[in-house]
Scaffold this active site. Structure first.
Site, PDB file in Angstrom:
ATOM      1  N   CYS A 100       0.880  -1.166   0.000  1.00 42.88           N
ATOM      2  CA  CYS A 100       0.000   0.000   0.000  1.00 42.88           C
ATOM      3  C   CYS A 100       0.918   1.217   0.000  1.00 42.88           C
ATOM      4  O   CYS A 100       1.924   1.213  -0.703  1.00 42.88           O
ATOM      5  CB  CYS A 100      -0.962  -0.027   1.191  1.00 42.88           C
ATOM      6  SG  CYS A 100      -0.162  -0.053   2.817  1.00 42.88           S
ATOM      7  N   GLU A 101       0.640   2.233   0.771  1.00 48.17           N
ATOM      8  CA  GLU A 101       1.535   3.393   0.829  1.00 48.17           C
ATOM      9  C   GLU A 101       2.561   3.242   1.952  1.00 48.17           C
ATOM     10  O   GLU A 101       3.741   3.431   1.737  1.00 48.17           O
ATOM     11  CB  GLU A 101       0.748   4.692   1.001  1.00 48.17           C
ATOM     12  CG  GLU A 101       1.603   5.939   0.967  1.00 48.17           C
ATOM     13  CD  GLU A 101       2.408   6.108  -0.327  1.00 48.17           C
ATOM     14  OE1 GLU A 101       3.553   6.597  -0.248  1.00 48.17           O
ATOM     15  OE2 GLU A 101       1.913   5.760  -1.413  1.00 48.17           O
TER      16      GLU A 101
END
Length: 139
Positions: A100-101
């Site tokens: 994800c981030e």
């Protein structure tokens, strides 16, 4: 003395193969059933492309907007909120690198995928680590 050297050689080979047995990642499976892999390891596998012996896919579990802003080249975008509904788009014959981030959503998605029987390598450093390392980003 010769037998002792042979035994040491055999032990060394067995140790080498046992560390290679996990094929990827750091080798430790979490309680949730997935492994954590370093960004460097994931990049090395990614850079092998079609020439790898272990089929793989990168799964970006961020939103479509985040994905469009920059992602691992070739990654599939399935937001974490859609993972359970869209698992059928992924192959259980591939090693999945999930990111994800910053790592929180990836860990959640990795746990869901592992529970469903996928081979999952979670990337705790996620996209932030990928960019920091200077690896290719596709928009």
């Amino acid at each position: 003395m010769f037998i002792k050297k042979q035994m040491i050689a055999v032990f060394a080979v067995m140790l080498l193969f046992s560390t290679q047995a996990t094929a990827c990642g750091m080798g430790e499976v979490t309680a949730e059933g997935y492994e954590n892999a370093s960004i460097t390891h994931a990049y090395q596998h990614w850079s092998q492309g079609k020439h790898t012996q272990i089929p793989f896919a990168f799964v970006d579990v961020r939103t479509a907007k985040e994905y469009k802003a920059g992602h691992v080249p070739g990654a599939v975008n399935i937001p974490v909120s859609d993972i359970t509904m869209r698992m059928n788009e992924l192959s259980k014959n591939k090693q999945l690198y999930v990111y994800c981030e910053a790592g929180v959503r990836a860990a959640k998605a990795s746990a869901m995928l592992a529970k469903a029987g996928f081979h999952v390598e979670n990337l705790p450093e996620s996209m932030a680590g990928w960019r920091k390392a200077g690896y290719p980003v596709e928009k």
